[in-house]
Structures are given as structure tokens and as C-alpha cells.
Scaffold this motif. Structure first.
Motif, PDB file in Angstrom:
ATOM      1  N   HIS A  16       0.958  -1.239   0.047  1.00 39.03           N
ATOM      2  CA  HIS A  16       0.076   0.009   0.002  1.00 39.03           C
ATOM      3  C   HIS A  16       0.657   1.150  -0.105  1.00 39.03           C
ATOM      4  O   HIS A  16       1.541   1.339   0.762  1.00 39.03           O
ATOM      5  CB  HIS A  16      -0.872   0.042   1.175  1.00 39.03           C
ATOM      6  CG  HIS A  16      -1.896   1.275   1.325  1.00 39.03           C
ATOM      7  ND1 HIS A  16      -2.323   1.574   2.475  1.00 39.03           N
ATOM      8  CD2 HIS A  16      -2.312   1.949   0.214  1.00 39.03           C
ATOM      9  CE1 HIS A  16      -2.926   2.713   2.297  1.00 39.03           C
ATOM     10  NE2 HIS A  16      -3.324   2.939   1.006  1.00 39.03           N
ATOM     11  N   ASP A  17       0.754   1.953  -1.032  1.00 41.29           N
ATOM     12  CA  ASP A  17       1.607   3.361  -1.138  1.00 41.29           C
ATOM     13  C   ASP A  17       0.678   4.151  -0.467  1.00 41.29           C
ATOM     14  O   ASP A  17      -0.458   4.875  -1.046  1.00 41.29           O
ATOM     15  CB  ASP A  17       1.608   3.772  -2.659  1.00 41.29           C
ATOM     16  CG  ASP A  17       2.420   4.990  -2.950  1.00 41.29           C
ATOM     17  OD1 ASP A  17       2.743   5.691  -1.780  1.00 41.29           O
ATOM     18  OD2 ASP A  17       2.720   5.506  -3.880  1.00 41.29           O
ATOM     19  N   THR A  18       0.923   4.275   0.730  1.00 38.14           N
ATOM     20  CA  THR A  18       0.114   5.408   1.665  1.00 38.14           C
ATOM     21  C   THR A  18       0.198   6.919   1.135  1.00 38.14           C
ATOM     22  O   THR A  18      -0.952   7.581   1.265  1.00 38.14           O
ATOM     23  CB  THR A  18       0.391   5.707   3.295  1.00 38.14           C
ATOM     24  OG1 THR A  18       1.948   5.933   3.372  1.00 38.14           O
ATOM     25  CG2 THR A  18       0.119   4.003   3.558  1.00 38.14           C
ATOM     26  N   ASP A  21      -2.036   6.487  -1.753  1.00 34.08           N
ATOM     27  CA  ASP A  21      -3.501   5.854  -1.274  1.00 34.08           C
ATOM     28  C   ASP A  21      -3.643   4.987  -2.492  1.00 34.08           C
ATOM     29  O   ASP A  21      -4.868   4.926  -3.026  1.00 34.08           O
ATOM     30  CB  ASP A  21      -4.601   6.515  -1.287  1.00 34.08           C
ATOM     31  CG  ASP A  21      -5.673   5.695  -0.426  1.00 34.08           C
ATOM     32  OD1 ASP A  21      -5.186   4.622   0.161  1.00 34.08           O
ATOM     33  OD2 ASP A  21      -6.987   6.048  -0.636  1.00 34.08           O
ATOM     34  N   ARG A  22      -2.660   4.110  -3.119  1.00 30.99           N
ATOM     35  CA  ARG A  22      -2.818   3.075  -4.045  1.00 30.99           C
ATOM     36  C   ARG A  22      -2.249   1.936  -3.422  1.00 30.99           C
ATOM     37  O   ARG A  22      -1.384   1.741  -2.836  1.00 30.99           O
ATOM     38  CB  ARG A  22      -1.830   3.486  -5.409  1.00 30.99           C
ATOM     39  CG  ARG A  22      -2.651   4.865  -6.067  1.00 30.99           C
ATOM     40  CD  ARG A  22      -1.962   5.120  -7.136  1.00 30.99           C
ATOM     41  NE  ARG A  22      -2.072   4.288  -8.314  1.00 30.99           N
ATOM     42  CZ  ARG A  22      -1.150   4.466  -9.453  1.00 30.99           C
ATOM     43  NH1 ARG A  22      -0.362   5.506  -9.659  1.00 30.99           N
ATOM     44  NH2 ARG A  22      -1.473   3.581 -10.441  1.00 30.99           N
ATOM     45  N   VAL A  23      -2.750   1.006  -4.330  1.00 28.02           N
ATOM     46  CA  VAL A  23      -2.151  -0.478  -3.885  1.00 28.02           C
ATOM     47  C   VAL A  23      -1.503  -1.199  -5.148  1.00 28.02           C
ATOM     48  O   VAL A  23      -1.846  -0.950  -6.262  1.00 28.02           O
ATOM     49  CB  VAL A  23      -3.441  -1.305  -3.616  1.00 28.02           C
ATOM     50  CG1 VAL A  23      -2.991  -2.842  -3.329  1.00 28.02           C
ATOM     51  CG2 VAL A  23      -4.089  -1.172  -2.446  1.00 28.02           C
ATOM     52  N   ALA A  55       0.460  -4.366   2.403  1.00 29.18           N
ATOM     53  CA  ALA A  55      -1.147  -4.493   2.342  1.00 29.18           C
ATOM     54  C   ALA A  55      -1.736  -5.135   3.430  1.00 29.18           C
ATOM     55  O   ALA A  55      -1.525  -6.179   3.540  1.00 29.18           O
ATOM     56  CB  ALA A  55      -1.438  -4.779   0.984  1.00 29.18           C
ATOM     57  N   TYR A  58      -8.143  -4.858   3.538  1.00 30.83           N
ATOM     58  CA  TYR A  58      -8.677  -4.000   2.669  1.00 30.83           C
ATOM     59  C   TYR A  58      -8.027  -3.760   1.502  1.00 30.83           C
ATOM     60  O   TYR A  58      -8.459  -3.804   0.500  1.00 30.83           O
ATOM     61  CB  TYR A  58      -8.943  -2.746   3.495  1.00 30.83           C
ATOM     62  CG  TYR A  58      -9.517  -1.547   2.660  1.00 30.83           C
ATOM     63  CD1 TYR A  58     -10.925  -1.575   2.433  1.00 30.83           C
ATOM     64  CD2 TYR A  58      -8.796  -0.572   2.342  1.00 30.83           C
ATOM     65  CE1 TYR A  58     -11.457  -0.678   1.967  1.00 30.83           C
ATOM     66  CE2 TYR A  58      -9.418   0.418   1.671  1.00 30.83           C
ATOM     67  CZ  TYR A  58     -10.739   0.270   1.117  1.00 30.83           C
ATOM     68  OH  TYR A  58     -11.365   1.311   0.687  1.00 30.83           O
ATOM     69  N   GLU A  59      -6.606  -3.734   1.409  1.00 32.14           N
ATOM     70  CA  GLU A  59      -6.131  -3.388   0.248  1.00 32.14           C
ATOM     71  C   GLU A  59      -5.884  -4.798  -0.521  1.00 32.14           C
ATOM     72  O   GLU A  59      -5.959  -4.626  -1.694  1.00 32.14           O
ATOM     73  CB  GLU A  59      -4.391  -2.860   0.694  1.00 32.14           C
ATOM     74  CG  GLU A  59      -4.430  -1.413   1.037  1.00 32.14           C
ATOM     75  CD  GLU A  59      -4.675  -1.421   2.815  1.00 32.14           C
ATOM     76  OE1 GLU A  59      -5.154  -0.262   3.177  1.00 32.14           O
ATOM     77  OE2 GLU A  59      -4.667  -2.426   3.274  1.00 32.14           O
ATOM     78  N   HIS A  60      -5.802  -5.862  -0.047  1.00 37.34           N
ATOM     79  CA  HIS A  60      -6.116  -7.289  -0.713  1.00 37.34           C
ATOM     80  C   HIS A  60      -7.417  -7.254  -1.488  1.00 37.34           C
ATOM     81  O   HIS A  60      -7.398  -7.600  -2.774  1.00 37.34           O
ATOM     82  CB  HIS A  60      -5.751  -8.185   0.156  1.00 37.34           C
ATOM     83  CG  HIS A  60      -4.419  -8.666   0.665  1.00 37.34           C
ATOM     84  ND1 HIS A  60      -3.879  -9.398  -0.346  1.00 37.34           N
ATOM     85  CD2 HIS A  60      -3.518  -8.442   1.606  1.00 37.34           C
ATOM     86  CE1 HIS A  60      -2.445  -9.601  -0.013  1.00 37.34           C
ATOM     87  NE2 HIS A  60      -2.376  -8.573   1.276  1.00 37.34           N
ATOM     88  N   ARG A  62      -9.316  -4.529  -2.490  1.00 36.86           N
ATOM     89  CA  ARG A  62      -9.114  -3.588  -3.405  1.00 36.86           C
ATOM     90  C   ARG A  62      -8.257  -4.266  -4.684  1.00 36.86           C
ATOM     91  O   ARG A  62      -8.790  -3.869  -5.660  1.00 36.86           O
ATOM     92  CB  ARG A  62      -8.443  -2.283  -2.894  1.00 36.86           C
ATOM     93  CG  ARG A  62      -9.293  -1.339  -2.087  1.00 36.86           C
ATOM     94  CD  ARG A  62      -8.579  -0.179  -1.599  1.00 36.86           C
ATOM     95  NE  ARG A  62      -7.821   0.710  -2.417  1.00 36.86           N
ATOM     96  CZ  ARG A  62      -7.212   1.444  -2.150  1.00 36.86           C
ATOM     97  NH1 ARG A  62      -6.658   1.778  -0.774  1.00 36.86           N
ATOM     98  NH2 ARG A  62      -6.717   2.276  -3.023  1.00 36.86           N
ATOM     99  N   ALA A  63      -7.376  -4.963  -4.422  1.00 38.48           N
ATOM    100  CA  ALA A  63      -6.349  -5.261  -5.447  1.00 38.48           C
ATOM    101  C   ALA A  63      -7.218  -6.340  -6.275  1.00 38.48           C
ATOM    102  O   ALA A  63      -7.143  -6.396  -7.330  1.00 38.48           O
ATOM    103  CB  ALA A  63      -5.251  -6.084  -4.856  1.00 38.48           C
TER     104      ALA A  63
END
Length: 76
Positions: A16-18, A21-23, A55, A58-60, A62-63
Motif C-alpha cells: 500500500h503506497d500510503t 493511496d494506491r495498492v 497491504a 482492505y488493500e487485498h 481492493r487489489a
């Protein structure tokens, strides 16, 4: 003795690139920057290592949604 290479994520690890705000999946490191690739799209960007975290659930999710959406766009 530890090297910087030993502290890098595994290729393909989801991060997660905070700052943005991108995965993205880790692709490599060049000149102090990490290259991440958006899941399912192939779009890459550079990220500051200090702004990148593993990640979470939540990020998983999203991906996975991004991969499914990209696959669906390719269908006729």
C-alpha cells in the motif's frame, strides 16, 4: 552485515503506497525509489519506500477488485 537488498519486499508482494493511496505489486527498486504496479492493469509508478506499507485485508480486497475489473474490461 545487512544490505539494503535484504530489506526489499519480495517481487509481486502486494503493498500500500500510503502517499498516493494506491495498492500495487512490488516490481523492484531503482535509485532509492520502489516501483509498484497496479494489479490487473500493468500501470507502474515510483514510490518512496518510507511511504509504503504491507497491504492489509482492505488493500487485498481492493487489489482483487481491480484485477477482476481489468479482466472484465478485456472481455467482448
Amino acid at each position: 552485515m545487512s544490505t539494503a537488498r535484504e530489506n526489499l519486499p519480495e517481487i509481486g508482494e502486494l503493498l500500500h503506497d500510503t502517499a498516493a493511496d494506491r495498492v500495487g505489486e512490488f516490481r523492484g527498486a531503482t535509485a532509492g525509489q520502489w516501483t509498484l504496479r497496479a494489479p490487473g492493469s500493468g500501470g507502474e509508478w515510483e514510490a518512496e519506500p518510507g511511504s509504503v506499507a504491507p497491504a492489509g485485508t482492505y488493500e487485498h480486497v481492493r487489489a482483487e477488485a481491480a484485477k477482476l475489473n481489468a479482466r472484465r474490461r478485456r472481455l467482448p
